[in-house]
Design an enzyme around this catalytic site. Structure first.
Site, PDB file in Angstrom:
ATOM      1  N   GLN A 216     -10.905   0.896   0.840  1.00 42.61           N
ATOM      2  CA  GLN A 216      -9.960   2.022   1.413  1.00 42.61           C
ATOM      3  C   GLN A 216     -10.449   2.734   2.633  1.00 42.61           C
ATOM      4  O   GLN A 216     -10.025   4.130   2.497  1.00 42.61           O
ATOM      5  CB  GLN A 216      -9.189   2.917   0.401  1.00 42.61           C
ATOM      6  CG  GLN A 216      -8.279   1.907  -0.748  1.00 42.61           C
ATOM      7  CD  GLN A 216      -7.672   2.936  -1.798  1.00 42.61           C
ATOM      8  OE1 GLN A 216      -8.560   3.476  -2.394  1.00 42.61           O
ATOM      9  NE2 GLN A 216      -6.765   2.795  -1.817  1.00 42.61           N
TER      10      GLN A 216
ATOM     11  N   ILE B 166       8.070   5.517  -3.506  1.00 40.58           N
ATOM     12  CA  ILE B 166       8.055   6.940  -3.724  1.00 40.58           C
ATOM     13  C   ILE B 166       9.088   7.574  -2.811  1.00 40.58           C
ATOM     14  O   ILE B 166       9.969   8.531  -3.412  1.00 40.58           O
ATOM     15  CB  ILE B 166       6.764   7.556  -3.602  1.00 40.58           C
ATOM     16  CG1 ILE B 166       5.819   7.088  -4.590  1.00 40.58           C
ATOM     17  CG2 ILE B 166       6.861   8.917  -3.422  1.00 40.58           C
ATOM     18  CD1 ILE B 166       4.280   7.414  -4.127  1.00 40.58           C
TER      19      ILE B 166
ATOM     20  N   TYR C 140      -8.170   4.230   4.573  1.00 43.49           N
ATOM     21  CA  TYR C 140      -6.861   4.733   4.250  1.00 43.49           C
ATOM     22  C   TYR C 140      -7.263   6.251   3.805  1.00 43.49           C
ATOM     23  O   TYR C 140      -6.620   7.217   4.099  1.00 43.49           O
ATOM     24  CB  TYR C 140      -6.344   3.896   3.049  1.00 43.49           C
ATOM     25  CG  TYR C 140      -5.570   4.266   2.217  1.00 43.49           C
ATOM     26  CD1 TYR C 140      -4.107   4.585   2.775  1.00 43.49           C
ATOM     27  CD2 TYR C 140      -5.642   4.968   0.968  1.00 43.49           C
ATOM     28  CE1 TYR C 140      -3.175   4.898   1.853  1.00 43.49           C
ATOM     29  CE2 TYR C 140      -4.763   5.467   0.187  1.00 43.49           C
ATOM     30  CZ  TYR C 140      -3.400   5.534   0.335  1.00 43.49           C
ATOM     31  OH  TYR C 140      -2.399   6.194  -0.193  1.00 43.49           O
TER      32      TYR C 140
ATOM     33  N   ASN D 249       6.465  11.097   4.181  1.00 42.10           N
ATOM     34  CA  ASN D 249       6.027  10.033   2.992  1.00 42.10           C
ATOM     35  C   ASN D 249       5.570   8.861   3.690  1.00 42.10           C
ATOM     36  O   ASN D 249       4.669   8.091   2.800  1.00 42.10           O
ATOM     37  CB  ASN D 249       7.110   9.793   2.045  1.00 42.10           C
ATOM     38  CG  ASN D 249       6.996   8.639   1.302  1.00 42.10           C
ATOM     39  OD1 ASN D 249       6.335   8.707   0.064  1.00 42.10           O
ATOM     40  ND2 ASN D 249       7.833   7.612   1.407  1.00 42.10           N
TER      41      ASN D 249
ATOM     42  N   SER E  78      12.890   3.953   2.553  1.00 42.94           N
ATOM     43  CA  SER E  78      13.748   2.779   1.821  1.00 42.94           C
ATOM     44  C   SER E  78      13.103   2.255   0.434  1.00 42.94           C
ATOM     45  O   SER E  78      13.884   1.539  -0.418  1.00 42.94           O
ATOM     46  CB  SER E  78      13.687   1.450   3.044  1.00 42.94           C
ATOM     47  OG  SER E  78      12.217   1.231   3.111  1.00 42.94           O
ATOM     48  N   ARG E  79      11.887   2.579   0.135  1.00 37.18           N
ATOM     49  CA  ARG E  79      11.514   1.829  -1.192  1.00 37.18           C
ATOM     50  C   ARG E  79      10.312   2.891  -1.760  1.00 37.18           C
ATOM     51  O   ARG E  79      10.003   3.922  -1.196  1.00 37.18           O
ATOM     52  CB  ARG E  79      10.653   0.421  -0.809  1.00 37.18           C
ATOM     53  CG  ARG E  79      11.522  -0.207  -0.178  1.00 37.18           C
ATOM     54  CD  ARG E  79      10.690  -1.827   0.084  1.00 37.18           C
ATOM     55  NE  ARG E  79       9.531  -1.492   1.101  1.00 37.18           N
ATOM     56  CZ  ARG E  79       8.766  -2.543   1.521  1.00 37.18           C
ATOM     57  NH1 ARG E  79       8.699  -3.539   0.893  1.00 37.18           N
ATOM     58  NH2 ARG E  79       7.940  -2.267   2.320  1.00 37.18           N
TER      59      ARG E  79
ATOM     60  N   ASN F  89       0.508  -1.570  -3.658  1.00 35.62           N
ATOM     61  CA  ASN F  89      -0.306  -1.632  -4.719  1.00 35.62           C
ATOM     62  C   ASN F  89       0.088  -2.936  -5.520  1.00 35.62           C
ATOM     63  O   ASN F  89      -0.819  -3.110  -6.644  1.00 35.62           O
ATOM     64  CB  ASN F  89      -1.059  -0.782  -5.372  1.00 35.62           C
ATOM     65  CG  ASN F  89       0.117   0.246  -6.244  1.00 35.62           C
ATOM     66  OD1 ASN F  89       1.115  -0.343  -6.573  1.00 35.62           O
ATOM     67  ND2 ASN F  89      -0.095   1.584  -6.531  1.00 35.62           N
TER      68      ASN F  89
ATOM     69  N   SER G 108      -2.590  12.062  -1.501  1.00 37.00           N
ATOM     70  CA  SER G 108      -2.959  10.882  -2.336  1.00 37.00           C
ATOM     71  C   SER G 108      -4.169  11.458  -3.099  1.00 37.00           C
ATOM     72  O   SER G 108      -4.756  12.340  -2.464  1.00 37.00           O
ATOM     73  CB  SER G 108      -3.300   9.561  -1.802  1.00 37.00           C
ATOM     74  OG  SER G 108      -3.834   8.698  -2.768  1.00 37.00           O
TER      75      SER G 108
ATOM     76  N   LYS H 130      -5.440  10.151   3.902  1.00 37.07           N
ATOM     77  CA  LYS H 130      -4.829  11.078   3.199  1.00 37.07           C
ATOM     78  C   LYS H 130      -5.446  12.422   2.974  1.00 37.07           C
ATOM     79  O   LYS H 130      -4.885  13.385   2.769  1.00 37.07           O
ATOM     80  CB  LYS H 130      -4.917  10.269   1.743  1.00 37.07           C
ATOM     81  CG  LYS H 130      -3.832   9.147   1.886  1.00 37.07           C
ATOM     82  CD  LYS H 130      -2.533   9.520   2.106  1.00 37.07           C
ATOM     83  CE  LYS H 130      -1.377   8.147   2.009  1.00 37.07           C
ATOM     84  NZ  LYS H 130      -0.207   8.730   2.170  1.00 37.07           N
TER      85      LYS H 130
ATOM     86  N   ILE I  97       0.471   5.055  -8.338  1.00 37.33           N
ATOM     87  CA  ILE I  97       1.736   4.789  -8.682  1.00 37.33           C
ATOM     88  C   ILE I  97       2.408   3.274  -8.204  1.00 37.33           C
ATOM     89  O   ILE I  97       1.495   2.741  -7.250  1.00 37.33           O
ATOM     90  CB  ILE I  97       2.607   5.759  -7.784  1.00 37.33           C
ATOM     91  CG1 ILE I  97       2.158   7.192  -7.987  1.00 37.33           C
ATOM     92  CG2 ILE I  97       3.967   5.622  -8.030  1.00 37.33           C
ATOM     93  CD1 ILE I  97       2.345   7.942  -9.165  1.00 37.33           C
TER      94      ILE I  97
END
Length: 255
Positions: A155, A17, A158, A92, A14-15, A196, A145, A162, A191
Protein backbone atom coordinates in the site's frame (compact mmCIF):
# COMPACT_ATOMS: atom_id res chain seq x y z
CA UNK A 1 -32.75 12.61 14.50
CA UNK A 2 -29.36 14.18 15.12
CA UNK A 3 -29.15 15.64 11.60
CA UNK A 4 -32.69 16.93 11.18
CA UNK A 5 -32.80 19.63 8.54
CA UNK A 6 -29.16 19.23 7.50
CA UNK A 7 -28.04 18.78 3.90
CA UNK A 8 -25.30 16.18 3.55
CA UNK A 9 -23.09 15.58 0.53
CA UNK A 10 -21.03 12.38 0.43
CA UNK A 11 -18.66 11.03 -2.18
CA UNK A 12 -18.23 7.34 -2.90
CA UNK A 13 -21.81 6.85 -1.78
CA UNK A 14 -22.89 3.92 -3.93
CA UNK A 15 -21.29 1.10 -1.94
CA UNK A 16 -19.54 0.14 1.27
CA UNK A 17 -18.82 2.76 3.90
CA UNK A 18 -20.25 5.62 1.84
CA UNK A 19 -23.54 3.86 1.27
CA UNK A 20 -23.92 2.98 4.95
CA UNK A 21 -23.16 6.55 6.06
CA UNK A 22 -25.51 8.06 3.47
CA UNK A 23 -28.37 5.90 4.67
CA UNK A 24 -27.48 6.52 8.31
CA UNK A 25 -27.53 10.30 7.78
CA UNK A 26 -30.95 10.04 6.16
CA UNK A 27 -32.24 8.01 9.10
CA UNK A 28 -31.12 10.86 11.33
CA UNK A 29 -33.14 13.40 9.32
CA UNK A 30 -30.71 14.65 6.68
CA UNK A 31 -31.34 15.26 3.01
CA UNK A 32 -28.55 13.60 1.04
CA UNK A 33 -26.59 14.25 -2.14
CA UNK A 34 -24.94 11.06 -3.39
CA UNK A 35 -21.69 11.41 -5.30
CA UNK A 36 -20.56 8.28 -7.12
CA UNK A 37 -18.37 7.21 -10.00
CA UNK A 38 -19.85 6.57 -13.39
CA UNK A 39 -18.91 2.93 -12.87
CA UNK A 40 -21.47 2.53 -10.10
CA UNK A 41 -24.31 0.10 -10.67
CA UNK A 42 -27.48 1.93 -11.64
CA UNK A 43 -29.45 -0.56 -9.56
CA UNK A 44 -27.29 0.21 -6.50
CA UNK A 45 -27.99 3.91 -6.81
CA UNK A 46 -31.69 3.50 -7.49
CA UNK A 47 -32.08 1.18 -4.51
CA UNK A 48 -30.26 3.59 -2.21
CA UNK A 49 -32.29 6.51 -3.45
CA UNK A 50 -35.49 4.57 -2.80
CA UNK A 51 -34.36 3.68 0.73
CA UNK A 52 -33.72 7.34 1.49
CA UNK A 53 -36.96 8.53 -0.10
CA UNK A 54 -38.95 6.02 1.99
CA UNK A 55 -37.53 7.78 5.05
CA UNK A 56 -39.14 11.00 3.83
CA UNK A 57 -35.87 12.70 2.96
CA UNK A 58 -34.79 14.48 -0.21
CA UNK A 59 -32.11 12.69 -2.23
CA UNK A 60 -30.21 13.40 -5.42
CA UNK A 61 -27.19 11.84 -7.07
CA UNK A 62 -24.51 12.73 -9.55
CA UNK A 63 -21.90 10.60 -11.27
CA UNK A 64 -18.35 11.78 -11.77
CA UNK A 65 -14.72 10.81 -11.38
CA UNK A 66 -13.63 12.36 -8.08
CA UNK A 67 -10.05 12.21 -9.38
CA UNK A 68 -10.99 15.03 -11.75
CA UNK A 69 -10.43 18.29 -9.83
CA UNK A 70 -13.64 19.76 -11.26
CA UNK A 71 -15.90 16.95 -10.05
CA UNK A 72 -16.16 18.18 -6.47
CA UNK A 73 -17.30 21.64 -7.51
CA UNK A 74 -19.89 20.15 -9.86
CA UNK A 75 -21.20 17.92 -7.07
CA UNK A 76 -21.52 20.85 -4.66
CA UNK A 77 -23.29 22.93 -7.33
CA UNK A 78 -25.78 20.10 -7.88
CA UNK A 79 -26.36 19.82 -4.13
CA UNK A 80 -27.18 23.53 -3.99
CA UNK A 81 -29.57 23.14 -6.91
CA UNK A 82 -31.29 20.01 -5.60
CA UNK A 83 -31.10 20.43 -1.80
CA UNK A 84 -30.71 24.17 -1.39
CA UNK A 85 -27.27 24.15 0.18
CA UNK A 86 -24.60 22.13 1.96
CA UNK A 87 -24.27 21.76 5.73
CA UNK A 88 -22.13 18.62 5.89
CA UNK A 89 -19.57 17.32 3.42
CA UNK A 90 -18.14 13.82 3.75
CA UNK A 91 -15.15 12.97 1.59
CA UNK A 92 -15.30 9.19 1.37
CA UNK A 93 -14.41 8.14 -2.18
CA UNK A 94 -11.26 6.08 -2.36
CA UNK A 95 -9.50 3.18 -4.05
CA UNK A 96 -6.77 0.77 -2.98
CA UNK A 97 -5.44 -1.38 -5.82
CA UNK A 98 -2.91 -3.47 -3.87
CA UNK A 99 0.49 -3.56 -5.56
CA UNK A 100 4.15 -4.11 -4.68
CA UNK A 101 6.39 -1.05 -4.41
CA UNK A 102 9.34 -1.91 -6.65
CA UNK A 103 7.27 -2.38 -9.80
CA UNK A 104 4.46 0.07 -9.04
CA UNK A 105 3.03 1.31 -12.35
CA UNK A 106 2.95 5.08 -12.57
CA UNK A 107 -0.65 4.94 -13.76
CA UNK A 108 -1.70 3.02 -10.62
CA UNK A 109 0.14 5.47 -8.38
CA UNK A 110 -1.31 8.59 -9.99
CA UNK A 111 -4.84 7.19 -10.17
CA UNK A 112 -4.73 6.36 -6.45
CA UNK A 113 -3.35 9.76 -5.45
CA UNK A 114 -5.75 11.66 -7.70
CA UNK A 115 -8.77 9.75 -6.40
CA UNK A 116 -7.93 9.58 -2.72
CA UNK A 117 -6.20 12.89 -2.09
CA UNK A 118 -6.13 15.39 -4.95
CA UNK A 119 -9.80 15.04 -5.83
CA UNK A 120 -10.72 15.11 -2.15
CA UNK A 121 -8.76 18.34 -1.68
CA UNK A 122 -10.67 20.23 -4.34
CA UNK A 123 -14.02 18.76 -3.28
CA UNK A 124 -13.40 19.87 0.31
CA UNK A 125 -12.44 23.30 -1.00
CA UNK A 126 -15.68 23.55 -3.02
CA UNK A 127 -17.76 22.50 -0.01
CA UNK A 128 -16.00 25.01 2.25
CA UNK A 129 -16.59 27.82 -0.23
CA UNK A 130 -20.29 27.03 -0.31
CA UNK A 131 -20.47 26.90 3.49
CA UNK A 132 -18.68 30.26 3.66
CA UNK A 133 -21.21 31.74 1.25
CA UNK A 134 -24.09 30.41 3.35
CA UNK A 135 -22.54 31.97 6.45
CA UNK A 136 -23.80 29.34 8.88
CA UNK A 137 -20.71 27.19 9.39
CA UNK A 138 -20.77 23.49 8.71
CA UNK A 139 -18.99 20.18 9.15
CA UNK A 140 -16.46 18.48 6.91
CA UNK A 141 -15.43 14.87 7.49
CA UNK A 142 -12.72 12.98 5.62
CA UNK A 143 -12.74 9.20 5.73
CA UNK A 144 -9.05 8.54 6.18
CA UNK A 145 -7.82 5.18 7.49
CA UNK A 146 -5.76 3.46 10.15
CA UNK A 147 -3.31 3.33 7.23
CA UNK A 148 -2.61 7.00 7.91
CA UNK A 149 -0.78 5.79 11.04
CA UNK A 150 0.74 2.45 10.01
CA UNK A 151 2.54 1.16 6.93
CA UNK A 152 1.54 -1.49 4.41
CA UNK A 153 3.95 -3.26 2.09
CA UNK A 154 1.39 -3.49 -0.70
CA UNK A 155 0.00 0.00 0.00
CA UNK A 156 2.92 2.37 -0.55
CA UNK A 157 0.74 4.40 -2.93
CA UNK A 158 -2.32 4.27 -0.66
CA UNK A 159 -1.07 5.01 2.86
CA UNK A 160 0.38 8.43 1.92
CA UNK A 161 -3.01 9.50 0.58
CA UNK A 162 -4.73 8.57 3.83
CA UNK A 163 -2.08 10.35 5.87
CA UNK A 164 -2.64 13.32 3.58
CA UNK A 165 -6.38 13.34 4.28
CA UNK A 166 -5.73 13.32 8.02
CA UNK A 167 -3.28 16.21 7.66
CA UNK A 168 -5.72 18.05 5.39
CA UNK A 169 -8.43 17.94 8.05
CA UNK A 170 -6.02 19.20 10.69
CA UNK A 171 -4.96 22.14 8.54
CA UNK A 172 -8.51 22.88 7.38
CA UNK A 173 -9.66 22.92 11.01
CA UNK A 174 -7.32 25.87 11.50
CA UNK A 175 -8.07 27.55 8.17
CA UNK A 176 -11.85 27.21 8.41
CA UNK A 177 -12.43 27.45 12.15
CA UNK A 178 -13.06 31.22 12.00
CA UNK A 179 -15.92 30.47 9.59
CA UNK A 180 -17.52 28.03 12.02
CA UNK A 181 -16.62 25.07 9.80
CA UNK A 182 -15.46 22.01 11.72
CA UNK A 183 -13.10 19.55 10.04
CA UNK A 184 -12.45 16.06 11.37
CA UNK A 185 -11.18 12.69 10.15
CA UNK A 186 -12.49 9.17 10.58
CA UNK A 187 -9.85 6.44 10.63
CA UNK A 188 -11.45 3.06 9.91
CA UNK A 189 -9.55 -0.12 10.56
CA UNK A 190 -10.14 -3.25 8.51
CA UNK A 191 -13.68 -2.86 7.21
CA UNK A 192 -15.14 -5.50 4.89
CA UNK A 193 -15.85 -3.69 1.63
CA UNK A 194 -15.31 -4.21 -2.09
CA UNK A 195 -11.82 -2.69 -1.73
CA UNK A 196 -10.47 -5.56 0.35
CA UNK A 197 -12.88 -8.40 -0.43
CA UNK A 198 -10.36 -10.28 -2.59
CA UNK A 199 -7.58 -9.75 -0.05
CA UNK A 200 -9.72 -11.06 2.82
CA UNK A 201 -10.84 -14.10 0.81
CA UNK A 202 -7.59 -15.76 1.90
CA UNK A 203 -8.60 -17.68 5.10
CA UNK A 204 -5.14 -17.29 6.67
CA UNK A 205 -5.04 -13.55 5.96
CA UNK A 206 -8.55 -13.11 7.32
CA UNK A 207 -7.76 -15.04 10.50
CA UNK A 208 -4.57 -13.03 11.02
CA UNK A 209 -6.42 -9.75 10.67
CA UNK A 210 -9.17 -10.82 13.06
CA UNK A 211 -6.63 -11.91 15.66
CA UNK A 212 -5.13 -8.42 15.68
CA UNK A 213 -8.46 -6.84 16.65
CA UNK A 214 -9.31 -6.77 20.38
CA UNK A 215 -13.05 -6.79 19.64
CA UNK A 216 -12.50 -10.03 17.76
CA UNK A 217 -14.11 -9.24 14.41
CA UNK A 218 -13.59 -7.33 11.21
CA UNK A 219 -15.49 -4.09 10.86
CA UNK A 220 -18.67 -3.61 8.83
CA UNK A 221 -19.59 -0.43 6.92
CA UNK A 222 -22.38 0.19 9.43
CA UNK A 223 -19.77 0.57 12.18
CA UNK A 224 -18.84 3.94 10.66
CA UNK A 225 -22.37 5.36 10.78
CA UNK A 226 -22.47 6.36 14.44
CA UNK A 227 -19.07 8.10 14.40
CA UNK A 228 -19.90 9.93 11.17
CA UNK A 229 -23.30 11.10 12.37
CA UNK A 230 -21.76 12.27 15.65
CA UNK A 231 -19.08 14.36 13.92
CA UNK A 232 -21.66 15.79 11.53
CA UNK A 233 -24.09 16.69 14.30
CA UNK A 234 -24.27 19.52 16.80
CA UNK A 235 -23.25 17.05 19.50
CA UNK A 236 -19.73 17.59 18.14
CA UNK A 237 -20.03 21.38 17.93
CA UNK A 238 -16.71 21.87 19.79
CA UNK A 239 -14.86 19.07 17.99
CA UNK A 240 -12.54 20.07 15.15
CA UNK A 241 -9.12 18.94 14.00
CA UNK A 242 -9.78 15.58 15.60
CA UNK A 243 -9.18 12.05 14.33
CA UNK A 244 -11.43 9.21 15.44
CA UNK A 245 -10.21 5.63 15.14
CA UNK A 246 -12.97 3.17 14.28
CA UNK A 247 -10.95 -0.03 14.24
CA UNK A 248 -12.10 -2.33 17.03
CA UNK A 249 -8.92 -1.48 18.95
CA UNK A 250 -6.57 -2.70 16.23
CA UNK A 251 -4.22 0.29 16.27
CA UNK A 252 -3.49 0.19 19.99
CA UNK A 253 -2.96 -3.57 19.75
CA UNK A 254 -0.29 -3.05 17.10
CA UNK A 255 1.75 -0.78 19.39
Amino acid sequence: MLLAGKRVVITGASRGIGRAIALGCARHGADVMLGHSGRSSADDILTLRHQIEVLGRKVADQAGDIGDPDTGAALIAMAVEQLGGVDVFISNAGICPFHAFLDMPQETYYRTVNTNLNGAYFAVQAAARQMQQQGEGGAIIAVSSISALVGGGMQTHYTPTKAGLLSLMQSCAIALGPLGIRCNALLPGTIETDINREDLADPHKRSTMQNRIPLGRLGQPEDLVGPAVFLASDLARYVTGASLLVDGGMYVNLQ
